[in-house]
Design a protein around this motif. Structure first.
Motif, PDB file in Angstrom:
ATOM      1  N   ILE A  59       0.833  -1.205   0.000  1.00 50.77           N
ATOM      2  CA  ILE A  59       0.000   0.000   0.000  1.00 50.77           C
ATOM      3  C   ILE A  59       0.869   1.257   0.000  1.00 50.77           C
ATOM      4  CG2 ILE A  59      -1.707   1.320   1.297  1.00 50.77           C
ATOM      5  CD1 ILE A  59      -2.737  -1.301  -0.063  1.00 50.77           C
ATOM      6  N   PHE A  60       1.875   1.271   0.849  1.00 50.80           N
ATOM      7  CA  PHE A  60       2.752   2.437   0.976  1.00 50.80           C
ATOM      8  C   PHE A  60       3.495   2.708  -0.335  1.00 50.80           C
ATOM      9  CE2 PHE A  60       6.889   4.324   2.135  1.00 50.80           C
ATOM     10  CZ  PHE A  60       6.446   5.476   2.769  1.00 50.80           C
ATOM     11  N   CYS A  61       4.018   1.661  -0.957  1.00 43.44           N
ATOM     12  CA  CYS A  61       4.794   1.827  -2.192  1.00 43.44           C
ATOM     13  C   CYS A  61       3.926   2.333  -3.346  1.00 43.44           C
ATOM     14  CB  CYS A  61       5.470   0.510  -2.575  1.00 43.44           C
ATOM     15  SG  CYS A  61       6.895   0.103  -1.544  1.00 43.44           S
ATOM     16  N   ILE A  62       2.688   1.860  -3.432  1.00 44.47           N
ATOM     17  CA  ILE A  62       1.782   2.354  -4.477  1.00 44.47           C
ATOM     18  C   ILE A  62       1.587   3.855  -4.343  1.00 44.47           C
ATOM     19  CG2 ILE A  62      -0.620   2.355  -5.279  1.00 44.47           C
ATOM     20  CD1 ILE A  62      -0.679  -0.660  -4.770  1.00 44.47           C
ATOM     21  N   LEU A  63       1.374   4.320  -3.125  1.00 40.69           N
ATOM     22  CA  LEU A  63       1.165   5.753  -2.889  1.00 40.69           C
ATOM     23  C   LEU A  63       2.408   6.565  -3.236  1.00 40.69           C
ATOM     24  CD1 LEU A  63      -0.769   5.533   0.497  1.00 40.69           C
ATOM     25  CD2 LEU A  63      -1.724   6.179  -1.731  1.00 40.69           C
ATOM     26  N   ILE A  64       3.577   6.089  -2.816  1.00 39.92           N
ATOM     27  CA  ILE A  64       4.833   6.794  -3.087  1.00 39.92           C
ATOM     28  C   ILE A  64       5.127   6.821  -4.581  1.00 39.92           C
ATOM     29  CG2 ILE A  64       7.339   6.743  -2.787  1.00 39.92           C
ATOM     30  CD1 ILE A  64       5.822   7.768  -0.367  1.00 39.92           C
ATOM     31  N   LEU A  65       4.976   5.676  -5.228  1.00 36.61           N
ATOM     32  CA  LEU A  65       5.257   5.598  -6.661  1.00 36.61           C
ATOM     33  C   LEU A  65       4.322   6.496  -7.452  1.00 36.61           C
ATOM     34  CD1 LEU A  65       5.879   1.766  -7.026  1.00 36.61           C
ATOM     35  CD2 LEU A  65       7.537   3.569  -7.508  1.00 36.61           C
ATOM     36  N   TYR A  66       3.046   6.536  -7.065  1.00 39.70           N
ATOM     37  CA  TYR A  66       2.099   7.392  -7.781  1.00 39.70           C
ATOM     38  C   TYR A  66       2.401   8.872  -7.575  1.00 39.70           C
ATOM     39  CZ  TYR A  66      -1.484   5.107 -10.518  1.00 39.70           C
ATOM     40  OH  TYR A  66      -2.166   4.466 -11.530  1.00 39.70           O
TER      41      TYR A  66
END
Length: 256
Positions: free
Chosen positions: A134-141
């Motif tokens: 979840i955290f990585c999706i937000l950061i990458l986006y």
């Protein structure tokens, strides 16, 4: 369905925004099920025993992923367009107005949903993977929606991996490299062929072709599965995707 007492539900309910702005046609929704949901289930159910708990866990995991993944879509469609000269407009003026008035509620609702879903996994071995996912999706986006150049390609590739690969490795011991070959790699090749990236090699590359290239890619991957003794779950899924892509190509060719 998308409205309730003036509230634009698609901003809040998982999948609705994705279906409204990216998969408008019934055929597109069906295609998404066939190339995303079914391959994930095939790999998982060819590896572990099927039961109600597993089904529920997979469902919650995928819902959670899309709950935050759609935050990236919403940010792109409502915020990133403000910085572009010729933006792609996926929302009407009324919908954009609703967004501006309720953006804090929209994002907080979705983040709260992801947080609530996390309690389902808190006492399981995949809790930390879920949080990282979840955290990585937000950061990458955040970075993906900030820049507009070729660096979008590796960022999008990573986003696809966190959307497709992690729900599988969360429940199975399958090597993530095999899972990347099943979908994220071919998706990267096709995306790299888009004219906005000006990558001539990929524009002319056979496997980047969204017609014949798709079934040829899976035919080659089938050979790799045989040569390198891929897990049966991967081989079965690749065979399914090869069949689907070949039949889709022939169907479209006959219709044209």
């Amino acid at each position: 369905m998308l409205k309730l007492f003036g509230c634009k539900l698609f901003f809040f309910v998982p999948f609705l925004y994705f279906f409204k702005t990216r998969l408008k046609k019934l055929s597109s929704k069906l295609s998404w099920v066939l190339i995303y949901i079914i391959p994930i289930l095939l790999i998982i159910f060819s590896t572990i025993a099927i039961n109600v708990y597993v089904l529920l866990s997979i469902s919650i995991y995928i819902i959670s992923v899309y709950t935050v993944y759609e935050i990236g879509y919403i940010w792109n469609d409502a915020e990133t367009i403000k910085k572009e000269d010729k933006p792609t407009l996926r929302l009407s003026k009324e919908e954009l107005s609703f967004y501006e008035k309720n953006k804090k509620l929209i994002y907080s609702t979705r983040l709260s949903l992801a947080f609530v879903f996390s309690f389902y996994f808190i006492n399981t071995s995949i809790f930390y993977l879920y949080v990282i996912n979840i955290f990585c999706i937000l950061i990458l986006y955040f970075f993906y929606n900030t820049i507009r150049n070729r660096f979008n390609l590796p960022l999008h590739f990573l986003l696809v991996c966190f959307r497709f690969v992690t729900p599988i490795i969360a429940f199975t011991p399958v090597n993530f490299l095999w899972v990347i070959l099943v979908f994220p790699l071919i998706n990267l090749l096709e995306r790299a062929s888009e004219t906005r990236f000006s990558l001539i090699f990929f524009q002319n590359f056979l496997l980047s072709n969204k017609k014949r290239g798709r079934y040829i890619y899976y035919l080659i991957l089938l050979a790799f599965c045989f040569i390198f003794n891929a897990p049966i779950s991967i081989s079965v899924t690749v065979l399914y995707l090869f069949s689907y892509r070949l039949l889709s190509y022939e169907f479209m060719r006959l219709r044209s």
